[in-house]
Design an enzyme around this catalytic site. Structure first.
Site, PDB file in Angstrom:
ATOM      1  CG  ASP A  52       6.265 -15.003  18.738  1.00 19.25           C
ATOM      2  OD1 ASP A  52       5.789 -15.655  17.791  1.00 19.25           O
ATOM      3  OD2 ASP A  52       6.578 -13.793  18.652  1.00 19.25           O
ATOM      4  CE1 TYR A 110      -0.322 -10.997  21.818  1.00 22.41           C
ATOM      5  CE2 TYR A 110      -1.609  -9.846  20.165  1.00 22.41           C
ATOM      6  CZ  TYR A 110      -1.027 -11.010  20.628  1.00 22.41           C
ATOM      7  OH  TYR A 110      -1.135 -12.182  19.929  1.00 22.41           O
TER       8      TYR A 110
END
Lengths: 261, 261
Positions: A52, A110
């Protein structure tokens, strides 16, 4: 035709995410432009996944096909000379034509970083979220463990997710607390790095997990709520989407490429 | 009238140094403006020393006199709310009127960071100098040791220095090599953090030491040249002034304030 696989680090602060989109100014756009400047070719690169706007990457992986004969060891310096200084290509290799950075990926990790010290860290401010209020870290660790395994993660996916299945596997999820910047005798709680490793992630999945986990840390939810939310298979059961600046794509792993990290 | 002593962290990238100057946009200007917005008072703050444009501070110390009755524990948050996000006040205390952040300082430590890995670190790029070429780190360590002690550091001072004496004492100088970002099987040499502690520093002193030390690392000078340069008491004997972005004021120590760091 050759298939080249590269890793790239970027500070996502200034960009509209990894993947090309109508608004422009994405990491992909800048890399494709650097390749065009270098080779004269117009190529389309394929990332291991999207990130994003505002999300960072220590190590994103992408591949593309090229007719260029430039030796593989020259690519990093040549591309970096044509890229902005917040995007750095750190490895390049030739791979079989069958290799695909997304479809061949086996595991992704992540990292989400929360600074729970009293004051922000001025040198890390773009890469962490500041949360000076009290956090119950053991409760967060306990809540996180309910997410490990193979589950339908609909509750932790954006309502805009277009995937037909929301079943994914989380192999590992842990919080590391770094107190090296915490001052004795203060309310400094340390910097919390949450690492989540899975076989794939849905849109906003890590950020929704983290937004919910922060509520567990704040005592607004119990650790067991993480399990109930998971079972609900309903986005509205979970907490808010945590802000993007704390998130970093840490590594992408492949069976074929032993040192991709 | 109260005397308040504060510590401040800042990312110096966007500023013209700590101390007020005709061009404006200094750290001091921003802090004085934040105090004015908070208290309505126009005060002059006194730093422990200047830092050049682009130099960072983990922990700079300043003091100022105020008539404000705001309790000392409220100042940090109140000032940070009125400061840009690359300047963060991290402690505040009331001190005797006799305390002066520069005159009372006993020891200062600077850190200079060289990334000697093959590629820049995108997340640290503002706080380190990238030097991918071969560096002889043991030679640099040996050269640095010649500077420890009480000496006339004219060779390592800007020609524009206005000090009447260039005699200073360096208590400690060392290089720490961080290989956590270095990749096995590559030419990555690690990130070199050089810490220099002294009773005071002349204009550009750390940067000229580092510019010369990099030449030692590159094999352009011998470690013993550091001693010869020191003895020459001539700026032209030393190497270039290293760029400011690698430099960080690490700590300022006082006898009176045991936990100022």
């Amino acid at each position: 035709m050759r298939n080249l696989c590269m890793t790239v680090s970027f500070d996502g602060t200034a960009y509209n995410g990894f993947q090309t989109q109508p608004g422009g100014n994405t990491i992909q756009d800048h890399i494709e432009e650097a390749i065009r400047l270098l080779t004269g070719e117009t190529v389309k690169i394929h990332g291991s996944g999207r990130t994003d706007a505002g999300v960072h990457a220590r190590s994103q992986v992408f591949h593309f096909h090229t007719s260029s004969a430039i030796p593989v060891e020259r690519w990093c310096l040549a591309l970096n000379a044509r890229l902005p200084d917040d995007i750095i290509v750190t490895s390049a290799r030739e791979v079989p034509l069958s290799f695909h950075s997304r479809r061949s990926a086996k595991r992704k990790t992540y990292r989400y970083t929360i600074n729970a010290n009293q004051f922000p860290d001025v040198f890390q401010r773009r890469y962490q979220v500041h949360h000076p209020g009290k956090l119950d870290i053991p409760a967060m660790q306990q809540g996180l463990e309910y997410l490990i395994g193979t589950h339908d993660y609909t509750s932790f996916a954006s309502r805009h997710s277009t995937k037909t299945s929301h079943v994914r596997t989380i192999y590992n999820a842990r919080i590391e607390v770094d107190t090296s910047m915490s001052r004795a005798g203060t309310r400094d709680q340390g910097v919390l790095h949450t690492y989540i490793t899975g076989n794939g992630f849905l849109q906003h999945m890590v950020r929704i997990i983290m937004g919910t986990l922060i509520q567990v840390g704040e005592g607004k939810r119990s650790p067991e709520d993480m399990l109930r939310i998971l079972q609900a298979q309903d986005r509205s059961a979970a907490g808010p989407t945590a802000v993007s600046q704390g998130l970093m794509l840490w590594s992408v792993e492949y069976d074929e490429l032993d040192d991709k990290s």
